[in-house]
Write a protein that holds these residues in place. Structure first.
Motif, PDB file in Angstrom:
ATOM      1  N   ALA A  80      -2.713  -6.428   3.156  1.00  0.00           N
ATOM      2  CA  ALA A  80      -2.263  -6.584   1.773  1.00  0.00           C
ATOM      3  C   ALA A  80      -2.467  -7.770   0.959  1.00  0.00           C
ATOM      4  O   ALA A  80      -2.878  -8.883   1.435  1.00  0.00           O
ATOM      5  N   ASP A  96      -2.370  -4.640  -3.785  1.00  0.00           N
ATOM      6  CA  ASP A  96      -3.661  -4.133  -3.429  1.00  0.00           C
ATOM      7  C   ASP A  96      -3.435  -3.984  -1.849  1.00  0.00           C
ATOM      8  O   ASP A  96      -3.840  -4.853  -1.149  1.00  0.00           O
ATOM      9  N   PRO A  99      -3.844   2.876   0.839  1.00  0.00           N
ATOM     10  CA  PRO A  99      -2.449   3.942   0.474  1.00  0.00           C
ATOM     11  C   PRO A  99      -1.346   3.892   1.701  1.00  0.00           C
ATOM     12  O   PRO A  99      -0.291   4.067   1.301  1.00  0.00           O
ATOM     13  N   GLN A 102       0.939   0.901   2.087  1.00  0.00           N
ATOM     14  CA  GLN A 102       1.564   0.409   0.775  1.00  0.00           C
ATOM     15  C   GLN A 102       3.062   0.505   0.939  1.00  0.00           C
ATOM     16  O   GLN A 102       3.631  -0.512   0.571  1.00  0.00           O
ATOM     17  N   ARG A 106       5.335  -2.717   0.769  1.00  0.00           N
ATOM     18  CA  ARG A 106       6.320  -3.015  -0.093  1.00  0.00           C
ATOM     19  C   ARG A 106       7.946  -3.222   0.336  1.00  0.00           C
ATOM     20  O   ARG A 106       8.607  -4.112   0.091  1.00  0.00           O
TER      21      ARG A 106
END
Length: 167
Positions: A80, A96, A99, A102, A106
């Motif tokens: 990340a 960034d 996928p 992610q 987060r």
């Protein structure tokens, strides 16, 4: 994504292994897991679900202060990068990351933000027979249960029954 959406993601990830009949269930597998991750903009792949399960276990360990969960959180952030973007409202940070990683990244970033902005407010449900977590937004910060309708009611009924037995 907004801070509120990421708090919701954090709680969804933390609460994705509820106890059903006293046995932990896994909600980050199969169609249930795919639906959960797609709800937050994820891809729904098994690789993504694996990252989320590992991150969930690390986050739960950190909140419950069990073992050395920091390595699991660090792994969720390995790929990340936060990139600054200038906007009329100031600097906005864009995550960034591949996928499939992610949502896990987060969730860890949301956990860190909650620790800073709401210290002590992210905790495990006080019902020892529950495996869920809560984020206490109440003014006094005294919420104890993941849900007042379920765990809170059960615990209050038990306490009342114990007091009645003693009398």
């Amino acid at each position: 994504m907004t801070v509120v959406e990421d708090e919701e993601l954090l709680l969804a990830v933390l609460n994705s292994a509820p106890l059903v009949g006293g046995v932990p269930t896994e909600q980050l597998r199969g169609s249930t897991g795919r639906e959960l991750v797609e709800q937050f903009g994820g891809t729904g792949t098994e690789t993504e679900a694996l990252h989320l399960r590992r991150t969930r276990d690390a986050l739960q360990g950190m909140i419950r202060e069990e073992g050395d969960a920091i390595e699991g959180l660090a792994a969720a952030l390995d790929n990340a990068v936060l990139l600054p973007e200038a906007t009329r409202e100031g600097i906005r940070w864009r995550l960034d990351v591949p996928p499939e990683e992610q949502l896990a990244a987060r969730a860890v970033l949301a956990w860190s933000q909650v620790l800073k902005e709401l210290p002590g407010r992210l905790r495990a449900c006080a019902n020892t027979e529950c495996n869920l977590f809560l984020l206490d937004h109440s003014r006094p910060g005294t919420a104890r249960w993941c849900s007042m309708a379920t765990c809170g009611n059960r615990m209050k009924v038990r306490a009342h029954a114990q007091r009645a037995r003693r009398s």
